[in-house]
Structures are given as structure tokens and as C-alpha cells.
Design a protein around this motif. Structure first.
Motif, short mmCIF file in Angstrom:
data_model
loop_
_atom_site.label_atom_id
_atom_site.label_comp_id
_atom_site.label_asym_id
_atom_site.label_seq_id
_atom_site.Cartn_x
_atom_site.Cartn_y
_atom_site.Cartn_z
N VAL A 447 0.84 -1.21 0.00
CA VAL A 447 0.00 0.00 0.00
C VAL A 447 0.87 1.25 0.00
O VAL A 447 0.60 2.21 -0.74
N VAL A 448 1.93 1.26 0.83
CA VAL A 448 2.81 2.43 0.90
C VAL A 448 3.53 2.64 -0.44
O VAL A 448 3.66 3.77 -0.93
N SER A 449 4.00 1.54 -1.04
CA SER A 449 4.67 1.65 -2.34
C SER A 449 3.74 2.22 -3.40
O SER A 449 4.12 3.12 -4.18
N ALA A 450 2.51 1.74 -3.44
CA ALA A 450 1.55 2.24 -4.43
C ALA A 450 1.22 3.70 -4.16
O ALA A 450 1.08 4.51 -5.10
N PHE A 451 1.10 4.07 -2.89
CA PHE A 451 0.77 5.45 -2.53
C PHE A 451 1.87 6.42 -2.95
O PHE A 451 1.60 7.50 -3.49
N LEU A 452 3.12 6.05 -2.76
CA LEU A 452 4.22 6.95 -3.07
C LEU A 452 4.58 6.98 -4.56
O LEU A 452 5.08 7.99 -5.05
N LEU A 453 4.32 5.89 -5.26
CA LEU A 453 4.82 5.79 -6.64
C LEU A 453 3.74 5.87 -7.71
O LEU A 453 3.95 6.48 -8.76
N ASN A 454 2.57 5.26 -7.45
CA ASN A 454 1.60 5.10 -8.53
C ASN A 454 0.28 5.82 -8.30
O ASN A 454 -0.25 6.46 -9.20
N ASP A 455 -0.27 5.71 -7.12
CA ASP A 455 -1.61 6.22 -6.85
C ASP A 455 -1.56 7.10 -5.61
O ASP A 455 -1.89 6.66 -4.51
N PRO A 456 -1.15 8.36 -5.71
CA PRO A 456 -0.93 9.23 -4.53
C PRO A 456 -2.22 9.76 -3.92
O PRO A 456 -2.40 10.97 -3.76
N GLU A 457 -3.11 8.87 -3.58
CA GLU A 457 -4.35 9.24 -2.89
C GLU A 457 -4.45 8.41 -1.62
O GLU A 457 -4.25 7.19 -1.65
N GLY A 458 -4.78 9.05 -0.51
CA GLY A 458 -4.92 8.33 0.74
C GLY A 458 -5.37 9.24 1.86
O GLY A 458 -5.66 10.42 1.64
N TYR A 459 -5.45 8.70 3.03
CA TYR A 459 -5.83 9.51 4.19
C TYR A 459 -4.71 9.43 5.23
O TYR A 459 -3.58 9.02 4.91
N CYS A 460 -5.00 9.83 6.47
CA CYS A 460 -3.93 10.10 7.45
C CYS A 460 -2.96 8.94 7.65
O CYS A 460 -1.74 9.16 7.73
#
Length: 716
Positions: A447-460
Motif C-alpha cells: 500500500v505504501v509503495s503504491a501510494f508513493l509511486l503510482n496512486d498518490p491518494e490516501g488519508y492520514c
């Protein structure tokens, strides 16, 4: 015959009791309780050795040891409990230890209550063994108290203890039997026959009994069907405290459309503040997790010592159950009904009573805290902090290799840990990232890898996990804090916190500043000064940010609270480990100085003024004999006059003259019918001692001072 206590008996008993505590290492942090018990066994050994060398009655020795042990135990207990009513503090300390044993999973951290119970056990064992060996002359029965710590560990620890755990008990028992073999009535039997054969028979009997015990333990015991071990621990409310995973409840509440009040608080300075419940130090490939805590009820005020603003908050909880107490970081003290403990590593305040899951319902409490509030310049100048549990620096496995390159690019030319942290925070708050509740749940590596590299959407939790991961890649200890944002200010100056205010944020450990909170989530303003100006996300959040109510008992990822992590450099549990080290060193120095102390006391008693002339003369002659023996010089069993002439050949001229004067006065006191002036005897003996010391070599003088032979031998 009259019982004669071996001067080394109390020393051997102290060593045996200290050794028999070793099996408790399967139950409690071994280093802590062994260090804490040293003053107990040390004071008993010192008192027993000194008084037995002075030929004190055995009842006096036992009474003196009882008083000494009681003094040390009470003093240490009060230092563990802190200020307050003495009896009440010791009572609470005892209940704290019992509660830890009842509700925690071994191995237990050495919290103050457990240390107190070990001290009580050590003192009790020493007194009982002293009574059996030197009071009742029954050293064989000492195996019962010596085996008690082993039995306690065997009953509480779920796995079977190893064979090596019983060796300290057996070794201590054999030492006691050996040192006791030449005293009491048994010694008369030995002298009636040939001493060597008598002792050999005793040792042979002991060896045969030990061999039988070993065979029974290794061969027969495993064949006996004992059934389930500890069936009383298989169920019920007395098992180890299980703490729920706070991120589970956080993810659930983020997707609930309703908003409900959690608490209201009133800060003493009127400023809004984050309320923290717990910190997650273990960032694994599966996400952020709790680490086993080491809970204690004592030492909160000294557990965290870093600069900040002193704030007091008055909190009124709503009808919300929680196992954590929301409080500003870092709490110095709090006042709340119920049974509470704290973890000195994360500074989380945890409910520990029988109804702990309901303790926060409609609870009113107050907390005094020191809130970190460094300036931006202080943060940027800070280096990496050291001395915390290594789990706070571990980079999770399973991350994309590109993240390391991304992190290096983000920190750029930043030199200090603070500058790198600010760069990572600024990057995550940039327009590249969007706050969204539609992102996948969890904080695992994928999840962290996807958030930082591919899909920069998330919550806190995604922003927090990302900053923690990148900080750890740069060598900065980091963890995830769970709690609440400040809430909304009310007309009366208080703040209302709702489920939508629950939040997760990173804490980074910086040198000189301690755990510093950061705010990488762009939808929140965060702490002042060192957080970049809040930038709204490029797209509005898909839903009003909600977050967890105080985490409740969700039975996922249960973690027993007492497996001790690495000892932190800062803080503590009120154990005063440094004080125990000083006490241990002092006891060792005192033990080494015992022969010198005993020798000085003997001299003072023999030459004291106010005695009858004949008693003073006898004491002076005994002191002469002891002085010569201490310096390795020969002695004569003849009467004083002939003995002085015989010994003069081996003495310096001045010493021989002084010896002649002493001998003359002693003979007059023994055989003269008239009064004899013995007032000069003490001076004459001193002159002899000085002359003998001057004529001896340096090594001989040192041995005579520190290891006087006369202390360790008995005169005929």
C-alpha cells in the motif's frame, strides 16, 4: 556441644539465595531483579559475617539481620513508589506487582511492583535459610526455601523450565551443606572418629543423593502423565491484557457517515492540542503494529524528560468505551478513576482494571503534560536521536526499490535529520498527493509503495506511514501516533472532539528534542511553525475526514503487554537502576572491607579502657598475637615472659623492646598479688604494631591491613 557459627555461613547463604533467584529469569527481566536483590543479600552477609566474627549470640545475629533487611526493603520500596503516604504507597506497590503477575504474559518486565515483590521474596528467603542453618541447626531443610523461586517460575511460565534452571538451586544448596558440615553437633561426631573419613562419607552420601535426584528428574519425570499444565490459565479474565490494533478501528470509523461526540476538553492555556492515545512503533510489511508494552503504575513523571510547554487539560469523556486514555503527549501525571498503567516507551496510558474496557465511559479526568513545541529552526538543526528501541528504526521489507531513490531525491541536499524530516513533510503536503477516503485500507509495504509511486491518494494513516518509511530510510527513528486532532472550539473556551477528529500522524525522534510530532497529511493544519503552510489537496476529499473513536477491544492482532523491548536510554519506570548499581557497588566495597573493619573492632574491644586490669592484660596479649600473625611472624605458646624472649630474634629491635614491655606488664597482672598499672598497655601494643609494620615489606603491610590472617583463624 555448643553450636559455633561459621563466620562464612551468612556469606554462603547470601550467595545461595541470590543464585536460587536465577530461575525467575524465565518469568521476569533477569538483569533488573538480580541487580535489585544484591543489596538484600549483601546486607545480610555483612551483618552475619561481622557479628559471627565478634562471637555474637545467634539470636542477636538473626535480629540484626531482620532489622537490616527490613530497613533496606522499606527504603527501596518507598523509592520505587515515590512520594506520598508510606503505608499506602507500599500497599499500592504490592497490588501493582500482583496485578502484573495476574494479567501480564511472561516474561514480565521488571516494573516497580514486581521489583518490590522480588525484594520481599529475597529478604524472606534469606531470613528463613538463616533460621534453618544457623538458628535451628537444620541446614538440610534449606532446600525448601531455596527451591521456592524455581517453583514459582514453573507454575507461572507456561512452557517447561529447562534443566539448567535448577542448577543454581542445587549449587546453592550444596554450598550451604558444605559450609555447615563442620559446625554443630555433627562436628562432634566427626572429631570422635577420623575427621577425613567422616567428611568423605558425608560428601559421598550427598553425591549419591544428587545422582538419584538427577536421574529422577531426567528419566522418571518425563514418563509421569501430569496432564495439562496450568489449566487455571486457559481461560478467564485473569489472562494477559490483550490490546486491540488501533488502525482497525481507525479504518472502520473513517467510513462511517455519522459524526458523534467523543469528549470535550479545556486546556489551561486556551490553545487547541492533539490528544494522543497510543503509538505504533512496529512498521512491518503488513502495516503498523503495536509492540508488546511493559506497563507500570509508577514513574510516569520521570519517564520522559524533554523540553516543551506545560499544559493541563480537563477532559470529560462521553459514553465511549476505550482501553486507552486520550492525553496530550507527553503526560507527566494524571488523575482518573479506575486502574491505569502506562508504557514508558510510548507514553500510552492503558486501562488495567477488571472493567478496563469500560473505564473511560463518562469519565472525567485531568492530565498534566509537557507538549513538544520546538521552533522550525530547532527542528532543522536537530540531528538523529539515539537510544530508543531499534524497532523504531527498522525499514519494512517488501517495499519497491524505487522508494529509496525517491527518498534520496526528496531530501536532496538536506544535511541534518531535522532538515530531512521537513523536506519529507513538505513533499507529502504538496499538490502531488490528494486526501481521499477511497484509498485501500492498511499501511503495508504494498500500500505504501503504491501510494508513493503510482496512486498518490490516501488519508492520514497513508501519509503517516509514508513519512515514517522515508524517515527510517534516512536513519531517523519514527513511529505512528494514533489519537485526535484538536477539535472545534466551543463558546465556553472548551474544545469538542468527535469521531471525525480521530487521526494518525508520525513522530520522529530527534536529538535534544525527543519525539517530535509532524503533520504530513495535507487536509490538516498540524503543529505550528515547523509544519509548512497548509495546502489544500488538488481535489476535495471524497468524504468529510473522519477517524477513529478511541480504540476499543477489537480482537485483531492481540498483543500481550509485558514482553520487554530494549531498554530506552531516556525515561524509565521509577526503578532507579542507577541507584541500585551504586548500592551494589557500595555493598561490594563494604564486603571487601569487612576483614579490615572486623580487625579494627577487635582491637578496639581488646584495648578499651575501663576494663579490669587482668581482662585488659589478656586482651593486650591476644592483640599482640593477632598482630604477629597478621604480618606472618611466628608465635610462641609459652607464657608471656619466655615467649617475648623467644620471639625477639624474629622482630626488629624496637618491636622486640615493645613486646618485652607488654609481656612484663601482662605477667605482673597475672601473677602479682598487688595492684598493677595497666594504663600503658594500649600505648605499648600500639608501639609494637607500628614497629612490626615498619619492619615488614609493602606487600606484607597491605595484606595485614586488608586481609589480616587473625580474622580467618581461631586461636587455641
Amino acid at each position: 556441644m555448643k553450636f559455633r557459627q561459621n563466620p562464612l555461613s551468612s556469606v554462603v547463604i547470601a550467595l545461595a539465595v541470590w543464585a536460587c533467584l536465577l530461575p525467575l529469569g524465565d518469568l521476569i527481566d533477569r538483569e533488573a531483579f538480580l541487580l535489585e536483590s544484591l543489596p538484600i543479600v549483601g546486607i545480610s552477609a555483612v551483618i552475619g559475617l561481622v557479628l559471627s566474627l565478634l562471637h555474637a549470640p545467634r539470636i542477636l545475629i538473626l535480629l540484626a539481620q531482620t532489622v537490616g533487611l527490613a530497613g533496606v526493603v522499606v527504603w527501596r520500596g518507598l523509592s520505587l513508589a515515590g512520594p506520598g503516604d508510606a503505608l499506602g504507597a507500599l500497599r499500592l506497590l504490592t497490588s501493582d506487582g500482583v496485578e502484573a503477575i495476574r494479567t501480564q504474559a511472561p516474561p514480565l518486565a521488571a516494573v516497580p511492583g514486581l521489583i518490590w515483590l522480588v525484594l520481599l521474596l529475597s529478604a524472606l528467603l534469606v531470613l528463613v535459610v538463616e533460621l534453618l542453618v544457623n538458628g535451628l541447626e537444620q541446614p538440610g531443610w534449606s532446600i525448601a526455601p531455596l527451591s521456592l523461586p524455581f517453583v514459582i517460575s514453573a507454575l507461572i511460565v507456561r512452557q517447561d523450565l529447562g534443566f539448567l534452571d535448577v542448577l543454581p538451586v542445587v549449587g546453592g544448596y550444596l554450598l550451604i551443606l558444605l559450609v555447615s558440615s563442620g559446625t554443630g553437633r555433627g562436628a562432634a561426631t566427626g572429631r570422635a572418629s577420623r575427621q577425613g573419613s567422616y567428611q568423605a562419607s558425608r560428601y559421598a552420601t550427598a553425591a549419591v543423593m544428587a545422582a538419584i535426584a538427577v536421574v529422577a528428574a531426567l528419566v522418571l519425570a518425563p514418563l509421569i502423565p501430569l496432564g495439562q499444565k496450568q489449566p487455571w490459565n486457559s481461560a478467564g479474565s485473569d489472562g494477559p491484557i490483550q490490546l486491540s490494533d488501533p488502525t482497525v478501528r481507525l479504518n472502520e470509523d473513517l467510513r462511517r457517515p455519522e459524526d458523534s461526540p467523543v469528549l470535550t476538553y479545556t486546556p489551561s492555556d486556551g490553545e487547541p492540542t492533539y490528544l494522543r492515545t497510543v503509538a505504533l512503533s512496529n512498521l512491518t510489511a503488513d502495516g503498523a503494529r503495536l509492540v508488546p508494552m511493559r506497563l507500570s503504575r509508577f514513574g510516569l513523571g520521570g519517564a520522559y524528560d524533554y523540553p516543551g510547554d506545560d499544559v493541563r487539560v480537563e477532559v470529560q469523556m462521553r459514553d465511549v468505551p476505550s482501553e486507552y486514555l486520550p492525553a496530550p503527549f507527553a503526560a507527566d501525571s494524571f488523575s482518573a478513576e479506575g486502574t491505569w498503567s502506562f508504557d514508558p516507551d510510548t507514553m500510552s496510558i492503558v486501562a488495567a482494571g477488571e472493567t478496563r474496557a469500560e473505564q473511560t465511559v463518562n469519565l472525567r479526568y485531568s492530565v498534566d503534560s509537557t507538549i513538544p513545541n520546538p521552533t522550525k529552526e530547532q527542528v532543522e538543526a536537530a540531528a538523529v536521536g539515539t537510544g530508543v528501541d531499534p524497532v523504531n528504526s527498522e525499514v519494512p521489507s517488501g517495499l519497491s526499490a524505487e522508494i529509496e531513490a525517491l527518498t534520496s531525491e526528496v531530501v536532496g541536499s538536506a544535511e541534518t535529520a531535522g532538515q530531512k524530516a521537513m523536506a519529507i513533510q513538505s513533499y507529502l503536503r504538496s499538490d502531488r498527493f490528494t486526501y481521499s477516503l477511497e484509498a485501500p485500507t492498511g499501511t503495508g509495504s504494498d500500500v505504501v509503495s503504491a501510494f508513493l509511486l503510482n496512486d498518490p491518494e490516501g488519508y492520514c494513516i497513508h501519509f503517516s506511514a509514508a513519512m515514517i518509511t522515508m524517515a527510517r530510510m534516512e536513519g531517523i527513528p519514527a513511529r505512528m501516533a494514533i489519537g485526535f486532532t484538536p477539535g472545534e472550539r466551543q463558546e465556553d473556551g472548551s474544545y469538542e472532539v468527535t469521531t471525525h477528529d480521530a487521526h494518525a500522524w508520525p513522530e520522529l525522534y530527534l536529538d535534544g528534542l525527543g519525539w517530535v510530532p509532524f503533520e504530513p497529511t495535507p487536509a490538516f493544519d498540524g503543529p505550528p511553525e515547523y509544519t509548512d503552510p497548509a495546502q489544500q489537496p488538488s481535489a476535495p476529499p471524497s468524504q468529510t475526514p473522519t477517524a477513529s473513536a478511541p480504540p476499543s477491544a477489537v480482537p485483531q492482532q492481540p498483543t500481550p503487554t509485558m514482553t520487554p523491548p530494549a531498554q530506552p536510554e531516556e525515561g524509565g519506570q521509577g526503578q532507579d537502576g542507577g541507584g541500585a548499581v551504586v548500592i551494589g557497588i557500595a555493598a561490594l566495597v563494604l564486603l571487601l572491607a569487612l576483614p579490615l573493619i572486623v580487625r579494627s573492632l577487635q582491637r578496639a574491644v581488646r584495648l578499651r579502657s575501663g576494663q579490669e586490669p587482668s581482662a585488659l592484660a589478656d586482651g593486650a596479649w591476644s592483640e599482640v598475637r593477632a598482630t604477629l600473625r597478621d604480618h606472618g611472624l611466628p608465635w610462641s605458646k609459652a607464657s608471656p615472659g619466655p615467649a617475648s624472649r623467644e620471639l625477639a630474634e624474629s622482630l626488629p629491635q624496637q618491636a622486640a623492646a615493645a613486646l618485652s614491655e607488654v609481656a612484663h606488664t601482662v605477667e605482673l597482672s597475672r601473677f602479682s598479688r598487688g595492684d598493677v598499672d595497666t594504663d600503658q598497655l594500649a600505648a605499648q601494643v600500639k608501639s609494637l604494631r607500628t614497629s612490626v609494620a615498619r619492619g615488614a615489606g609493602t606487600g606484607t603491610r597491605i595484606r595485614a591491613l586488608l586481609l589480616p590472617r587473625s580474622v580467618f583463624t581461631r586461636h587455641g
